[in-house]
Design an enzyme around this catalytic site. Structure first.
Site, mmCIF file in Angstrom:
data_model
loop_
_atom_site.group_PDB
_atom_site.id
_atom_site.type_symbol
_atom_site.label_atom_id
_atom_site.label_comp_id
_atom_site.label_asym_id
_atom_site.label_seq_id
_atom_site.Cartn_x
_atom_site.Cartn_y
_atom_site.Cartn_z
ATOM 1 N N GLY A 193 8.600 0.643 -4.614
ATOM 2 C CA GLY A 193 8.970 1.328 -5.382
ATOM 3 C C GLY A 193 8.857 2.768 -5.962
ATOM 4 O O GLY A 193 8.885 3.465 -4.535
ATOM 5 N N SER A 232 3.732 4.093 -8.906
ATOM 6 C CA SER A 232 4.270 2.157 -9.094
ATOM 7 C C SER A 232 2.681 1.900 -8.558
ATOM 8 O O SER A 232 2.112 0.726 -8.414
ATOM 9 C CB SER A 232 4.921 2.122 -8.568
ATOM 10 O OG SER A 232 5.074 1.822 -7.515
ATOM 11 N N GLY A 233 2.213 3.189 -7.336
ATOM 12 C CA GLY A 233 -0.097 2.569 -7.074
ATOM 13 C C GLY A 233 0.779 2.193 -5.541
ATOM 14 O O GLY A 233 -0.499 1.062 -5.237
ATOM 15 N N GLU A 255 4.454 6.780 3.349
ATOM 16 C CA GLU A 255 5.122 7.924 2.342
ATOM 17 C C GLU A 255 6.217 7.495 3.894
ATOM 18 O O GLU A 255 6.775 8.086 4.303
ATOM 19 C CB GLU A 255 5.031 8.854 2.606
ATOM 20 C CG GLU A 255 3.749 9.611 1.707
ATOM 21 C CD GLU A 255 4.267 9.074 0.239
ATOM 22 O OE1 GLU A 255 5.573 9.474 -0.199
ATOM 23 O OE2 GLU A 255 3.107 9.790 -0.780
ATOM 24 N N ALA A 256 6.404 6.015 4.032
ATOM 25 C CA ALA A 256 7.752 5.991 5.016
ATOM 26 C C ALA A 256 8.884 6.723 4.370
ATOM 27 O O ALA A 256 10.360 7.094 5.843
ATOM 28 C CB ALA A 256 7.865 4.520 5.330
ATOM 29 N N CYS A 271 11.990 3.558 -17.205
ATOM 30 C CA CYS A 271 13.207 2.367 -16.657
ATOM 31 C C CYS A 271 14.807 2.902 -16.866
ATOM 32 O O CYS A 271 15.218 4.325 -16.896
ATOM 33 C CB CYS A 271 12.846 1.527 -18.178
ATOM 34 S SG CYS A 271 13.907 2.169 -19.967
HETATM 35 ZN ZN ZN Z 1 11.720 3.559 -20.245
#
Ligand code: ZN
Length: 198
Positions: A20, A24-25, A93-94, A181
Site C-alpha cells: 500500500g 496506510s498502516g 520496507e521491502a 487518491c
Molecule cells: Zn482525494
C-alpha cells in the site's frame, strides 16, 4: 476470512504480502500478525533494510511484553544467513531491498517458514517500487491496504511527494509525502506542472 489467519502449520511455508501507500498502516499490520504468532509460541524475527534508519522497529515493539527482535540488514542475502531457527519472518520496507529478495523469500517459504512482507507498492511517480511487483506475483496471499486522502477523505493509493527531487528513494514522513487518491493526485500533478512552466 483470510486463509493465513485461520491457523498455520509450522512446517507449511507461505508468503504473505502487505502492500500500500505511505500512511496506510503496513508496519502496524505486519506487527499485528507477528505478535499473534509470537503469542502462539512461534519464533519470530523482523528484518528491515539498513537504509531505513528513520525509526527503530525494535524500539516500537519493545513497549509490548512480546517484543519481537528486529535486525537491520544490508541486503537480501543476509536474511538467509540470519534466519535460521525462525518460524515466522517479517520483512518491513521491502521496496528498498534488492531483486534477490524474491528468491530469498521463496527459499524460506519452501523450507517451511511463514514469510510476511510489508512494503510500498508504488513510488511517488506511481511506478512499481523495487522488488514489490514480483513479490506480489509469487505471494500466496496479497493484501493491498489504503491510507486516507488528506485532501478529500477517500481511500488513497498514492504517496505524493511534497518536495522537489526526482530520485526514487527519498526517505520521509508527513513533511515530505501526502497520501492522495487518484483524483487529488492528478490535480496536484497538474498544478505542479503548471507552476514549473511559469
Ligand atoms: Zn482525494
Amino acid at each position: 476470512m483470510n486463509l493465513f489467519e485461520t491457523g498455520h502449520a509450522r512446517e507449511r511455508g507461505s508468503i504473505e504480502l502487505i502492500c500500500g501507500s505511505m500512511f496506510s498502516g503496513k508496519t502496524e499490520e505486519l506487527l499485528r500478525r507477528l505478535r499473534r504468532a509470537k503469542i502462539a509460541g512461534l519464533r519470530v524475527e523482523i528484518f528491515k533494510p539498513s537504509i531505513d534508519t528513520r525509526y527503530d522497529v525494535e524500539q516500537v515493539v519493545s513497549h509490548d511484553q512480546n517484543a519481537i527482535p528486529s535486525s537491520p540488514v544490508s541486503g537480501s542475502s543476509s536474511i538467509l544467513l540470519m534466519a535460521s531457527d525462525v518460524d515466522v519472518i517479517g520483512i518491513d520496507e521491502a521496496q528498498f531491498f534488492d531483486e534477490g529478495l524474491i528468491s530469498v523469500v521463496e527459499q524460506l517459504a519452501d523450507q517451511g517458514v511463514r514469510v510476511i512482507i510489508a512494503g510500498l507498492d508504488m513510488d511517488f511517480q506511481r511506478r512499481p517500487f523495487g522488488p514489490m511487483a514480483e513479490l506480489c506475483c509469487i505471494a500466496d496471499n496479497v493484501d493491498k491496504i489504503h491510507a486516507i486522502c488528506v485532501e478529500c477523505g477517500s481511500w488513497a493509493n498514492y504517496s505524493y511527494r511534497l518536495v522537489a527531487g526526482d530520485q526514487q528513494v527519498m526517505l520521509g514522513e508527513a513533511q515530505e509525502y501526502s497520501p492522495l487518491c487518484r483524483k487529488c493526485y492528478l490535480n496536484h500533478q497538474h498544478t505542479s506542472h503548471e507552476s514549473k512552466n511559469l
